[in-house]
Design a protein around this motif. Structure first.
Motif, PDB file in Angstrom:
ATOM      1  N   GLY A   1       0.822  -1.209   0.000  1.00  0.00           N
ATOM      2  CA  GLY A   1       0.000   0.000   0.000  1.00  0.00           C
ATOM      3  C   GLY A   1       0.850   1.250   0.000  1.00  0.00           C
ATOM      4  O   GLY A   1       0.538   2.245  -0.670  1.00  0.00           O
ATOM      5  N   THR A   2       1.941   1.242   0.757  1.00  0.00           N
ATOM      6  CA  THR A   2       2.859   2.382   0.783  1.00  0.00           C
ATOM      7  C   THR A   2       3.503   2.584  -0.578  1.00  0.00           C
ATOM      8  O   THR A   2       3.611   3.713  -1.081  1.00  0.00           O
ATOM      9  CB  THR A   2       3.941   2.175   1.850  1.00  0.00           C
ATOM     10  OG1 THR A   2       3.328   2.063   3.137  1.00  0.00           O
ATOM     11  CG2 THR A   2       4.924   3.331   1.865  1.00  0.00           C
ATOM     12  N   ALA A   3       3.951   1.486  -1.186  1.00  0.00           N
ATOM     13  CA  ALA A   3       4.574   1.572  -2.507  1.00  0.00           C
ATOM     14  C   ALA A   3       3.594   2.105  -3.548  1.00  0.00           C
ATOM     15  O   ALA A   3       3.940   2.960  -4.374  1.00  0.00           O
ATOM     16  CB  ALA A   3       5.106   0.200  -2.917  1.00  0.00           C
ATOM     17  N   LEU A   4       2.367   1.614  -3.518  1.00  0.00           N
ATOM     18  CA  LEU A   4       1.344   2.069  -4.468  1.00  0.00           C
ATOM     19  C   LEU A   4       1.046   3.549  -4.263  1.00  0.00           C
ATOM     20  O   LEU A   4       0.981   4.324  -5.229  1.00  0.00           O
ATOM     21  CB  LEU A   4       0.072   1.238  -4.290  1.00  0.00           C
ATOM     22  CG  LEU A   4      -1.092   1.582  -5.223  1.00  0.00           C
ATOM     23  CD1 LEU A   4      -0.749   1.251  -6.670  1.00  0.00           C
ATOM     24  CD2 LEU A   4      -2.359   0.834  -4.793  1.00  0.00           C
TER      25      LEU A   4
ATOM     26  N   GLY B   1      10.262  -1.643  -0.673  1.00  0.00           N
ATOM     27  CA  GLY B   1      11.044  -1.611  -1.903  1.00  0.00           C
ATOM     28  C   GLY B   1      10.746  -2.735  -2.866  1.00  0.00           C
ATOM     29  O   GLY B   1      10.676  -2.515  -4.088  1.00  0.00           O
ATOM     30  N   THR B   2      10.589  -3.957  -2.365  1.00  0.00           N
ATOM     31  CA  THR B   2      10.316  -5.083  -3.270  1.00  0.00           C
ATOM     32  C   THR B   2       8.978  -4.910  -3.980  1.00  0.00           C
ATOM     33  O   THR B   2       8.835  -5.276  -5.149  1.00  0.00           O
ATOM     34  CB  THR B   2      10.335  -6.426  -2.508  1.00  0.00           C
ATOM     35  OG1 THR B   2       9.503  -6.337  -1.350  1.00  0.00           O
ATOM     36  CG2 THR B   2      11.748  -6.789  -2.082  1.00  0.00           C
ATOM     37  N   PHE B   3       7.994  -4.348  -3.273  1.00  0.00           N
ATOM     38  CA  PHE B   3       6.719  -4.069  -3.940  1.00  0.00           C
ATOM     39  C   PHE B   3       6.848  -2.882  -4.891  1.00  0.00           C
ATOM     40  O   PHE B   3       6.245  -2.868  -5.967  1.00  0.00           O
ATOM     41  CB  PHE B   3       5.625  -3.784  -2.915  1.00  0.00           C
ATOM     42  CG  PHE B   3       5.095  -5.017  -2.227  1.00  0.00           C
ATOM     43  CD1 PHE B   3       4.366  -5.959  -2.935  1.00  0.00           C
ATOM     44  CD2 PHE B   3       5.328  -5.241  -0.887  1.00  0.00           C
ATOM     45  CE1 PHE B   3       3.867  -7.100  -2.317  1.00  0.00           C
ATOM     46  CE2 PHE B   3       4.841  -6.370  -0.250  1.00  0.00           C
ATOM     47  CZ  PHE B   3       4.103  -7.308  -0.963  1.00  0.00           C
ATOM     48  N   ALA B   4       7.636  -1.860  -4.510  1.00  0.00           N
ATOM     49  CA  ALA B   4       7.784  -0.678  -5.357  1.00  0.00           C
ATOM     50  C   ALA B   4       8.398  -1.028  -6.700  1.00  0.00           C
ATOM     51  O   ALA B   4       7.972  -0.516  -7.743  1.00  0.00           O
ATOM     52  CB  ALA B   4       8.626   0.374  -4.637  1.00  0.00           C
ATOM     53  N   VAL B   5       9.415  -1.888  -6.688  1.00  0.00           N
ATOM     54  CA  VAL B   5      10.029  -2.309  -7.951  1.00  0.00           C
ATOM     55  C   VAL B   5       8.983  -2.946  -8.857  1.00  0.00           C
ATOM     56  O   VAL B   5       8.870  -2.618 -10.053  1.00  0.00           O
ATOM     57  CB  VAL B   5      11.188  -3.291  -7.686  1.00  0.00           C
ATOM     58  CG1 VAL B   5      11.649  -3.964  -8.981  1.00  0.00           C
ATOM     59  CG2 VAL B   5      12.361  -2.580  -7.010  1.00  0.00           C
TER      60      VAL B   5
ATOM     61  N   VAL C   1      -0.468   5.294   6.534  1.00  0.00           N
ATOM     62  CA  VAL C   1      -1.232   5.218   7.782  1.00  0.00           C
ATOM     63  C   VAL C   1      -2.400   6.200   7.758  1.00  0.00           C
ATOM     64  O   VAL C   1      -3.477   5.920   8.301  1.00  0.00           O
ATOM     65  CB  VAL C   1      -0.319   5.484   8.992  1.00  0.00           C
ATOM     66  CG1 VAL C   1      -1.126   5.554  10.290  1.00  0.00           C
ATOM     67  CG2 VAL C   1       0.744   4.388   9.095  1.00  0.00           C
ATOM     68  N   ARG C   2      -2.213   7.351   7.138  1.00  0.00           N
ATOM     69  CA  ARG C   2      -3.265   8.365   7.087  1.00  0.00           C
ATOM     70  C   ARG C   2      -4.112   8.301   5.820  1.00  0.00           C
ATOM     71  O   ARG C   2      -5.008   9.121   5.617  1.00  0.00           O
ATOM     72  CB  ARG C   2      -2.651   9.761   7.232  1.00  0.00           C
ATOM     73  CG  ARG C   2      -1.906   9.947   8.559  1.00  0.00           C
ATOM     74  CD  ARG C   2      -1.389  11.369   8.723  1.00  0.00           C
ATOM     75  NE  ARG C   2      -0.582  11.483   9.925  1.00  0.00           N
ATOM     76  CZ  ARG C   2      -1.064  11.710  11.139  1.00  0.00           C
ATOM     77  NH1 ARG C   2      -2.369  11.839  11.309  1.00  0.00           N
ATOM     78  NH2 ARG C   2      -0.264  11.807  12.184  1.00  0.00           N
ATOM     79  N   CYS C   3      -3.815   7.346   4.957  1.00  0.00           N
ATOM     80  CA  CYS C   3      -4.584   7.199   3.722  1.00  0.00           C
ATOM     81  C   CYS C   3      -5.997   6.709   4.030  1.00  0.00           C
ATOM     82  O   CYS C   3      -6.198   5.810   4.850  1.00  0.00           O
ATOM     83  CB  CYS C   3      -3.877   6.216   2.790  1.00  0.00           C
ATOM     84  SG  CYS C   3      -4.738   5.916   1.232  1.00  0.00           S
ATOM     85  N   THR C   4      -6.986   7.285   3.366  1.00  0.00           N
ATOM     86  CA  THR C   4      -8.389   6.930   3.615  1.00  0.00           C
ATOM     87  C   THR C   4      -8.945   5.957   2.578  1.00  0.00           C
ATOM     88  O   THR C   4     -10.113   5.582   2.660  1.00  0.00           O
ATOM     89  CB  THR C   4      -9.265   8.198   3.628  1.00  0.00           C
ATOM     90  OG1 THR C   4      -9.152   8.873   2.359  1.00  0.00           O
ATOM     91  CG2 THR C   4      -8.833   9.143   4.739  1.00  0.00           C
TER      92      THR C   4
ATOM     93  N   GLN D   1      -9.938   0.381  -1.350  1.00  0.00           N
ATOM     94  CA  GLN D   1      -9.746   0.486  -2.792  1.00  0.00           C
ATOM     95  C   GLN D   1      -8.323   0.142  -3.177  1.00  0.00           C
ATOM     96  O   GLN D   1      -8.081  -0.510  -4.204  1.00  0.00           O
ATOM     97  CB  GLN D   1     -10.086   1.900  -3.258  1.00  0.00           C
ATOM     98  CG  GLN D   1     -10.071   2.056  -4.775  1.00  0.00           C
ATOM     99  CD  GLN D   1     -10.981   1.059  -5.477  1.00  0.00           C
ATOM    100  OE1 GLN D   1     -12.161   0.940  -5.156  1.00  0.00           O
ATOM    101  NE2 GLN D   1     -10.440   0.315  -6.440  1.00  0.00           N
ATOM    102  N   ASN D   2      -7.355   0.540  -2.360  1.00  0.00           N
ATOM    103  CA  ASN D   2      -5.960   0.188  -2.642  1.00  0.00           C
ATOM    104  C   ASN D   2      -5.739  -1.313  -2.549  1.00  0.00           C
ATOM    105  O   ASN D   2      -5.005  -1.896  -3.350  1.00  0.00           O
ATOM    106  CB  ASN D   2      -5.029   0.929  -1.690  1.00  0.00           C
ATOM    107  CG  ASN D   2      -4.936   2.409  -1.996  1.00  0.00           C
ATOM    108  OD1 ASN D   2      -5.301   2.850  -3.092  1.00  0.00           O
ATOM    109  ND2 ASN D   2      -4.456   3.181  -1.043  1.00  0.00           N
ATOM    110  N   LEU D   3      -6.365  -1.957  -1.566  1.00  0.00           N
ATOM    111  CA  LEU D   3      -6.254  -3.409  -1.444  1.00  0.00           C
ATOM    112  C   LEU D   3      -6.848  -4.104  -2.668  1.00  0.00           C
ATOM    113  O   LEU D   3      -6.310  -5.100  -3.158  1.00  0.00           O
ATOM    114  CB  LEU D   3      -6.947  -3.894  -0.171  1.00  0.00           C
ATOM    115  CG  LEU D   3      -6.268  -3.535   1.154  1.00  0.00           C
ATOM    116  CD1 LEU D   3      -7.152  -3.959   2.325  1.00  0.00           C
ATOM    117  CD2 LEU D   3      -4.894  -4.176   1.272  1.00  0.00           C
ATOM    118  N   LEU D   4      -7.945  -3.593  -3.175  1.00  0.00           N
ATOM    119  CA  LEU D   4      -8.558  -4.177  -4.365  1.00  0.00           C
ATOM    120  C   LEU D   4      -7.649  -4.006  -5.591  1.00  0.00           C
ATOM    121  O   LEU D   4      -7.531  -4.908  -6.428  1.00  0.00           O
ATOM    122  CB  LEU D   4      -9.924  -3.541  -4.617  1.00  0.00           C
ATOM    123  CG  LEU D   4     -11.008  -3.850  -3.580  1.00  0.00           C
ATOM    124  CD1 LEU D   4     -12.264  -3.024  -3.850  1.00  0.00           C
ATOM    125  CD2 LEU D   4     -11.352  -5.340  -3.582  1.00  0.00           C
TER     126      LEU D   4
END
Length: 328
Positions: free
Chosen positions: A135-138, A163-167, A274-277, A281-284
């Motif tokens: 979620g942070t990477a996205l 980092g591994t997700f960001a790549v 942490v503050r993302c609302t 939707q990000n998980l989906l």
């Protein structure tokens, strides 16, 4: 139920395995039987109450004692019961979530807005590795970084959880990706899609003359001014975290980056999941990428539920390649 309860700030030894009452879901909540969770820097920052300055902030960990008694920001498991206002889930559903607390227990209550169906092609342990790190990477790449196909993207800290997700996410969004990591992780970072890999033990990415449209900094290993040198004139610097003292880490690095932003042509922004609302939707979105085979969790080590203090201690050492997961 059994849970690791944090009663005072300190080392992983402060995590006390004890029996407590099973939580009761509110109207908009789901009670999840936790099958797996993961460990991340967010957990041990809360455990230590560091950086100290965060204790003074609204929504911080608490001035003298922890506000959050059960750590564990990510969970994967099965729905046990639902509140009367919940419409999308039923008992038995396999789910994953980022409730930001409660994962170091056998059961956790999660708001429906923080929950999504578990990706079908992942185990519970793999799914528990996803929410906060991916979620942070996205958030950092898509929302804050405004990544575009064909851009050159540098991920500093490419072998860590974020980092591994960001790549992988940057590649899925059409970027040319360079990852920065230690020599022992270069093959792994290349295997998950990096077009180029820089071993920071032998090469300083701020001194090699290369320039990038977007730098996602999950390591904070170079100064803000040095990082700006590798950006194009209209490039974007996305801060995820960084080192520092017990008083300021990683706030000092973040504040330094943001403070100079108005005086330069490049953008500087912060990826604060942490503050993302938009958690659900990000998980989906992440589920779609996972089920399409475009991203997959990189697991460094797995621990049993009773070994959570050892898992936190290992994560705190800072040498994990990918995620550290717990089978509950």
């Amino acid at each position: 139920m059994k849970a690791f309860v944090l009663r005072s700030y300190g080392s992983p030894d402060m995590l006390d395995l004890t029996d407590i009452d099973r939580p009761v879901p509110g109207d908009d909540e789901v009670l999840v039987r936790v099958r797996a969770t993961s460990v991340q820097p967010y957990d041990w920052h809360l455990m230590r109450g560091e950086p100290y300055i965060s204790r003074l902030m609204g929504g911080g960990p608490g001035l003298r004692k922890p506000k959050i008694s059960i750590l564990g920001a990510d969970i994967a498991g099965q729905v046990e019961a639902v509140g009367k206002a919940v419409t999308e889930f039923r008992p038995g559903d396999e789910v994953f979530a980022m409730p930001k607390q409660g994962g170091f227990a056998e059961y956790a209550c999660v708001r429906e807005a923080e929950l999504a169906p578990k990706p079908k092609n992942l185990s519970f342990e793999q799914a528990a590795a996803v929410p906060m790190a991916a979620g942070t990477a996205l958030l950092g790449l898509r929302d804050e970084g405004r990544i575009q196909p064909g851009q050159k993207v540098l991920v500093n800290g490419a072998s860590g959880g974020v980092g591994t997700f960001a790549v992988q996410i940057a590649k899925a969004l059409g970027a040319e990706v360079t990852g920065v990591c230690s020599g022992r992780n270069t093959d792994m970072v290349r295997s998950i899609g990096a077009d180029k890999v820089i071993d920071y033990t032998t090469e300083d990415f701020t001194q090699n003359g290369q320039h990038y449209d977007l730098l996602l900094d999950a390591a904070g290993s170079r100064s803000v001014s040095a990082c700006r040198r590798v950006l194009t004139p209209k490039g974007t610097y996305v801060v995820v975290g960084g080192p520092g003292s017990r008083w300021l880490q990683p706030v000092g690095h973040v504040v330094s980056a943001l403070a100079t932003s108005p005086f330069v042509s490049q953008r500087t922004t912060l990826a604060d999941v942490v503050r993302c609302t938009e958690t659900r939707q990000n998980l989906l979105t992440l589920t779609e990428l996972i089920e399409d085979g475009k991203i997959t969790p990189v697991i460094d080590r797995g621990y049993s539920f009773e070994e959570i203090p050892a898992a936190v201690r290992y994560m705190e050492e800072g040498h994990a390649s990918g995620k550290v997961v717990i089978a509950v």
